[in-house]
Enzyme design. Structure first.
Site, PDB file in Angstrom:
ATOM      1  NE  ARG A 162      -2.749   1.018   3.560  1.00 58.07           N
ATOM      2  CZ  ARG A 162      -3.674   1.127   4.519  1.00 58.07           C
ATOM      3  NH1 ARG A 162      -4.929   1.414   4.191  1.00 58.07           N
ATOM      4  NH2 ARG A 162      -3.363   0.942   5.774  1.00 58.07           N
ATOM      5  CG  ASP A 446      -4.435   2.702  11.250  1.00 55.89           C
ATOM      6  OD1 ASP A 446      -5.393   3.439  11.574  1.00 55.89           O
ATOM      7  OD2 ASP A 446      -4.526   1.841  10.362  1.00 55.89           O
TER       8      ASP A 446
END
Length: 532
Positions: A162, A446
């Site tokens: 990613r 996160d």
């Protein structure tokens, strides 16, 4: 060559990754595609302003033929056919990358975005680790002498990388004196150094694409992929992408996003935490019907979240693409059996719902949860690699259902305010120290969850919400007082020098973001300027 590296200090492995040929390729990407990236970012802002002016999101009339047409993306390549359990985590440091590769998951989402702090060392280190992972040579020895290496007695996960989102810059790479795109730097360096090896391995350069807000942004990625395949001499269609549907605008363009990626499309993912963040961001000027209650109270069974995920499964399977579930944030705590048992129960319920809804696999954030997720999907899939053949013709989702935030129920509380401020400060401090993911209160936090936390405070403050548990009205004075208390609580658990270096600037930044009259689109943009 007018591309240059502006890093003040050298980082380990830079001479292997930042070669003249690799940088020339990255420069080509920027010259061809960065102007359009900037135009699309301006288009995001323009649409947001139209929404602020009263325009409602809807399915696009100009792409009706795409939605109603009979077409499919290519079948998944063999390495992406079975994705019943995916583990997510940063690609740097090497120890975490090795643990993910040894986890027994089918796929490792090697994250250079929300779970990674983009220090220059992490950016270069991630590409280096991913190159060595492709070669099968990734290894690490800790300062204490403990060795970590890839296991040969189990199937290694397929790696899906990613890169950073279109909005994020890379200040260490300058093209004609201007900052580069984090997306193009991450993708360019990764595909340059790994594509040939991955294809030789029987895999390929596979990507998760984050934060897209329109099919036009997917079209840009498709053009980048086509150029890279031609420039690097790899087969057309060997690059495959799974798109995270984690913004509200993208939820209205799922068909179009798959259509634009054409032979490069593999599937879509329900990026649930960023989706809530996007709901707040897009409708921050709207009325109280868009107020998102305490994030802990918004489950995936809320009607507006069900509408989003069921539409995603239906869209993917109609088009022959995989539908990937999201990450349950609960993580086990090996030192706390009760907390671990509770985490397992919640994760099992979450994955059971996803498998029953037709998802082809799902995410976990901790190796201990891999067997649980695999077990749940094994029960539904059996020997089948996925359930793409399970169509959902009964699913019909109207725009109003996607936007029915009020259907979530839940309350806004002072306890939720405390949690939001504590998480926002603690996570930002850890991010500033160079780590992009951290377990807080048995939840994996996160950038996405930090964004929800600070955005909720801003939204609740703007609407002067009355807190259900105390009867107090959200005011700047209350936010400052609670923030001060939470910062002091964090101080007690942190070494003084670490608190001064990371927690104090994090607290200042969170206060500015929450109390500002103007909403800042991404916490990571101002935080990046504080990153060492």
């Amino acid at each position: 060559m007018t591309i240059e590296i502006s890093a003040a200090t050298e980082v380990a492995g830079a001479e292997e990754i930042l070669t003249a040929d690799a940088l020339a390729f990255v420069e080509q990407l920027h010259r061809r595609f960065d102007p359009r990236r900037r135009e699309l970012l301006a288009g995001r802002a323009a649409r947001r302003e139209r929404v602020a002016g009263g325009e409602r999101l809807d399915f696009l009339p100009e792409t009706l033929e795409v939605r109603e047409g009979e077409w499919q993306v290519p079948p998944p390549p063999p390495a992406l056919l079975d994705r019943r359990v995916e583990i997510t985590g940063p690609a740097s440091p090497a120890k975490m990358a090795i643990n993910a590769l040894n986890s027994g998951a089918r796929v490792w989402l090697a994250d250079l975005e929300d779970a990674s702090s983009p220090t220059w060392g992490n950016v270069v280190g991630s590409i280096l680790n991913l190159r060595e992972a492709a070669r099968g040579t990734l290894a690490f020895t800790s300062p204490e002498g403990r060795g970590y290496a890839l296991r040969d007695d189990l199937r290694r996960p397929t790696v899906v990388t990613r890169p950073r989102g279109w909005h994020l810059p890379e200040r260490h790479v300058l093209v004609d004196g201007a900052r580069g795109s984090g997306s193009l730097v991450d993708f360019g360096l990764h595909v340059f150094h790994t594509a040939a090896q991955l294809i030789e391995n029987g895999d390929g350069p596979y990507y998760y694409l984050p934060k897209l807000e329109s099919h036009l942004e997917a079209r840009l990625w498709n053009d980048v992929f086509e150029f890279a395949e031609q420039a690097l001499g790899i087969p057309r269609g060997s690059i495959r992408a799974t798109v995270l549907i984690e913004t509200v605008p993208a939820a209205f363009e799922m068909d179009e996003i798959l259509f634009e990626l054409r032979e490069h499309a593999s599937g879509l993912n329900a990026g649930r935490w960023d989706y809530l963040f996007s709901m707040i961001k897009v409708f921050r000027d709207a009325g109280p019907e868009f107020i998102v209650p305490d994030r802990a109270s918004v489950s995936m069974t809320a009607p507006f979240m069900r509408a989003y995920t069921e539409l995603l499964v239906k869209t993917c399977h109609r088009r022959g693409a995989v539908a990937m579930g999201g990450m349950a944030a609960f993580v086990p705590n090996r030192a706390d059996p009760d907390a671990t048992a509770a985490a397992f129960e919640k994760v099992r319920a979450d994955k059971t719902r996803e498998a029953a809804d037709g998802f082809d696999g799902s995410w976990v954030a901790h190796p201990d949860l891999v067997p649980l997720c695999r077990e749940v999907f094994d029960e539904v899939l059996g020997d089948r690699p996925n359930q793409i053949d399970r169509q959902r013709p009964e699913v019909e989702v109207a725009p109003a259902q996607l936007l029915d935030v009020a259907s979530a129920g839940g309350e806004v509380t002072q306890a939720g305010l405390r949690t939001n401020l504590s998480v926002a400060v603690a996570y930002t401090a850890v991010w500033l120290s160079g780590n992009g993911a951290v377990a807080l209160h048995n939840l994996m936090e996160d950038a996405a969850t930090a964004e929800i936390s600070r955005s909720q405070v801003w939204q609740h403050l703007r609407h002067r919400v009355v807190l259900a548990d105390t009867g107090r009205t959200m005011t700047p004075e209350l936010v400052r007082a609670v923030l001060a208390e939470e910062v002091e609580a964090l101080r007690a658990d942190v070494a003084p020098e670490r608190f001064a270096s990371y927690y104090e600037p994090a607290a200042t930044l969170v206060a500015e973001l929450c109390l500002s009259g103007d909403y800042v689109d991404f916490l990571t943009l101002p935080a990046y300027e504080l990153l060492g």
